[in-house]
Design a protein around this motif. Structure first.
Motif, short mmCIF file in Angstrom:
data_model
loop_
_atom_site.label_atom_id
_atom_site.label_comp_id
_atom_site.label_asym_id
_atom_site.label_seq_id
_atom_site.Cartn_x
_atom_site.Cartn_y
_atom_site.Cartn_z
N TRP A 49 1.03 -1.16 0.00
CA TRP A 49 0.29 0.02 -0.22
C TRP A 49 0.67 0.97 -0.11
O TRP A 49 0.32 2.19 0.03
CB TRP A 49 -0.48 -0.34 1.26
N TRP A 50 1.92 1.08 -0.61
CA TRP A 50 2.75 2.34 -0.60
C TRP A 50 2.65 3.08 -1.55
O TRP A 50 3.17 2.82 -3.13
CB TRP A 50 4.34 2.13 -0.24
N GLU A 67 5.40 6.63 1.29
CA GLU A 67 5.12 6.41 1.37
C GLU A 67 6.25 5.47 0.15
O GLU A 67 6.12 4.45 0.36
CB GLU A 67 3.52 5.44 1.34
N GLY A 69 -3.68 4.46 3.70
CA GLY A 69 -3.05 4.14 4.80
C GLY A 69 -2.81 3.14 5.74
O GLY A 69 -4.28 2.45 5.43
N ALA A 70 -2.11 2.16 6.25
CA ALA A 70 -2.01 1.04 6.85
C ALA A 70 -2.34 0.13 6.17
O ALA A 70 -3.41 -1.11 6.67
CB ALA A 70 -2.95 1.76 8.29
N GLN A 116 3.04 -7.81 0.65
CA GLN A 116 3.84 -6.66 2.35
C GLN A 116 2.60 -7.51 3.09
O GLN A 116 1.26 -7.56 3.05
CB GLN A 116 3.10 -5.42 1.82
N HIS A 125 2.47 -7.69 7.67
CA HIS A 125 3.28 -7.26 8.84
C HIS A 125 3.53 -8.47 9.67
O HIS A 125 2.67 -9.77 9.68
CB HIS A 125 2.80 -6.24 9.81
N HIS A 142 9.58 -0.31 12.01
CA HIS A 142 9.40 1.36 12.06
C HIS A 142 8.43 1.40 13.83
O HIS A 142 8.25 0.42 14.79
CB HIS A 142 6.96 0.67 10.92
N TRP A 178 -8.37 4.19 11.57
CA TRP A 178 -6.97 3.49 12.15
C TRP A 178 -5.80 4.31 13.00
O TRP A 178 -5.04 3.20 13.27
CB TRP A 178 -6.38 2.48 10.46
N TRP A 181 -2.75 9.66 6.79
CA TRP A 181 -2.39 10.20 7.94
C TRP A 181 -1.57 11.64 6.83
O TRP A 181 -1.40 12.30 7.95
CB TRP A 181 -0.98 9.02 8.25
N TRP A 202 7.06 6.42 9.22
CA TRP A 202 6.54 6.63 8.01
C TRP A 202 6.35 8.24 7.99
O TRP A 202 6.36 8.55 6.68
CB TRP A 202 5.91 5.64 7.75
N LEU A 246 6.41 -2.05 14.85
CA LEU A 246 6.31 -2.86 12.97
C LEU A 246 7.07 -2.99 12.59
O LEU A 246 8.21 -2.55 12.76
CB LEU A 246 4.47 -2.63 13.21
N ASP A 263 7.21 -4.44 8.27
CA ASP A 263 7.20 -4.47 7.33
C ASP A 263 7.33 -6.44 6.20
O ASP A 263 8.95 -5.86 6.68
CB ASP A 263 6.95 -3.65 5.93
N LYS A 309 11.78 5.39 3.43
CA LYS A 309 10.94 5.43 4.33
C LYS A 309 10.36 5.85 5.37
O LYS A 309 9.23 5.35 5.56
CB LYS A 309 11.10 3.98 4.20
N HIS A 341 -0.76 -2.82 14.04
CA HIS A 341 0.25 -2.92 12.90
C HIS A 341 0.19 -4.10 12.92
O HIS A 341 1.09 -4.78 12.27
CB HIS A 341 1.26 -1.43 12.63
C1 GAL Z 1 2.15 0.78 7.92
C2 GAL Z 1 2.75 -0.02 7.33
C3 GAL Z 1 3.89 1.43 7.04
C4 GAL Z 1 3.87 2.22 6.84
C5 GAL Z 1 2.10 3.03 6.89
C6 GAL Z 1 1.18 3.68 6.63
O1 GAL Z 1 0.55 -0.80 8.16
O2 GAL Z 1 3.33 -1.05 8.39
O3 GAL Z 1 5.06 0.57 6.39
O4 GAL Z 1 2.83 2.18 5.16
O5 GAL Z 1 1.00 1.90 7.38
O6 GAL Z 1 0.13 3.63 5.80
#
Ligand code: GAL
Length: 423
Positions: A41-42, A47, A75-76, A98, A100, A152, A200, A257, A277, A309, A311, A345, A383
């Motif tokens: 989701w980057w 991101e 996001g997330a 991806q 977690h 992260h 989230w 976010w 991030w 967390l 990735d 990142k 996450h």
């Molecule tokens: C998290 C992810 C991060 C970042 C964040 C915001 O879940 O582990 O790498 O992408 O969401 O989107």
């Protein structure tokens, strides 16, 4: 095949919300190893820069493999996870996706969706280059299931030091009680004490209030002994969360976010709880200077604790390009790949041998803290580290109601009961 996927995606998340993949695989894709479809989701600011850097290196190393970026915005993984679930259910996985580290990954293992990567770890000597604690979160039934790219930190409070100075506030709050006292001063000056984004982010705020109020042991107990949700100290911590939300902009919360953090940058709000991030967004996208234009500190009451967390990338069962996917995993787990990815990142490398000199500004302190044996490490709820997907989804539903009705004991009872029900 691909047409079918888009149809499902649109049904699941609403087409308007979903970023289309940048490069579509050819519709008559019959497998082979000339391409690799990687799902994350980057997308967008803060991101995708890290991903692009790692992809650039991958393409240099493997010029014969076309990289298919199947990232879905939000996001997330707020949109990506639902779409991935339908693809996995339909046995139509990307070549790597991806996930977690932690219980989020465990679900895929239990339902037979991912390949065992223990052999790859053995062959690459990877069991010696990643921290033991992290390997534990990637190991289920004695086998290792994903390759981590980063670490992260979720428990960070972001602010603009110039806003604090203007308000006559000497520094960020050390406890949530301090925060609530500061909030009165901030509100009196017409600003928003805390900005939040979609659900989230409200959940990530919840986990940091629980961590700050209950301490690391109490926070961990919530996941290992869920009956502790009904204890008085948890109910008290939830009351604090309610008070914190009451001085936030939840009624007009930001859409994701980045716009949440923008409210701190434009000075309309003073604080935001967000993972690191945000550092990429602030330093790489916005070109702001750490400590001058923006700063971050541990969320109140969590100094010395790293709410982590990680990735990681998987090899799904039934991937159409497994050899190319394996090459992608080699990139993700390589020293070069991690050192290209992480500085852009806003994360620190999962590998132990990464070069600290490459991590500057916020990241230099983050890496030192992550590696400090005195740092207490706990896992993120939001996450995917400490709760499996079924329980986490129930927590989402209960939290959605809680932020509306504010009934603390009902929320706590529901979360504890749903743990049992989802076993
Ligand atoms: C998290 C992810 C991060 C970042 C964040 C915001 O879940 O582990 O790498 O992408 O969401 O989107």
């Amino acid at each position: 095949m691909w047409q079918g996927r888009i149809g499902i995606a649109a049904l699941v998340a609403g087409a308007a919300l979903v970023a289309m993949p940048l490069y579509l695989p050819s519709s008559n894709d019959a497998g082979g190893n000339d391409q690799v479809e990687v799902y994350s989701w980057w997308t967008g600011p803060g991101e995708e820069d890290g991903l692009h850097a790692m992809v650039g290196d991958f393409q240099k190393r493997y010029p014969g493999i076309r990289f298919v970026n199947a990232a879905v915005s939000g996001g997330a993984g707020s949109n990506a996870k639902a779409i991935l679930a339908t693809r996995l259910l339909a046995n139509d996985p990307p070549d790597s996706y991806q996930r977690h580290a932690g219980l989020e990954l465990a679900d895929d293992v239990r339902s037979g969706k991912v390949e065992d990567l223990t052999g790859l770890y053995r062959e690459q000597g990877w069991t010696n280059v990643f921290p033991k604690g992290l390997l534990n979160k990637l190991t289920i039934d004695g086998k290792i299931w994903a390759v981590p790219v980063n670490i992260h930190r979720a428990n960070l409070l972001w602010y603009d030091p110039r806003t604090l100075a203007k308000l006559g506030i000497s520094g960020p709050p050390k406890t949530w009680q301090d925060f609530l006292a500061q909030a009165q001063v901030i509100k009196a000056k017409g600003l928003t004490p805390l900005t939040v984004g979609p659900e989230w982010t409200q959940k990530q705020l919840l986990e940091t209030v629980l961590l700050g109020q209950l301490g690391a042991d109490g926070y961990e107990r919530l996941w290992t002994s869920p009956s502790s949700w009904n204890w008085k100290e948890t109910l008290d911590a939830l009351e604090v969360y309610k008070k914190v939300l009451a001085v936030s902009d939840i009624a007009s919360s930001a859409a994701d976010w980045q716009p949440q953090v923008d409210r701190v940058l434009n000075g309309s709000a003073v604080y935001a709880v967000m993972g690191d991030w945000a550092d990429s967004y602030l330093s790489v996208t916005k070109k702001l200077a750490w400590q001058r234009d923006y700063a971050a500190t541990a969320t109140p009451g969590s100094d010395g604790v790293y709410d982590f967390l990680s990735d990681s990338f998987t090899l799904p069962v039934g991937a159409r390009h497994p050899e190319a996917a394996r090459d992608w995993l080699l990139e993700a787990g390589s020293t070069d790949g991690e050192n290209l990815f992480n500085p852009l990142k806003g994360s620190v490398p999962a590998r132990l041998d990464a070069d600290p000199a490459k991590y500057t500004g916020y990241l230099s302190g983050a890496l030192a803290q992550w590696r400090d044996p005195k740092t207490r490490i706990v896992g993120s709820l939001t996450h995917g580290v400490v709760a499996d997907n079924a329980w986490n989804a129930e927590i989402d539903t209960a939290l959605g109601l809680f932020v509306q009705d504010g009934t603390v004991d009902k929320f706590a009872r529901t979360v504890a009961a749903k743990y049992q029900e989802t076993r």
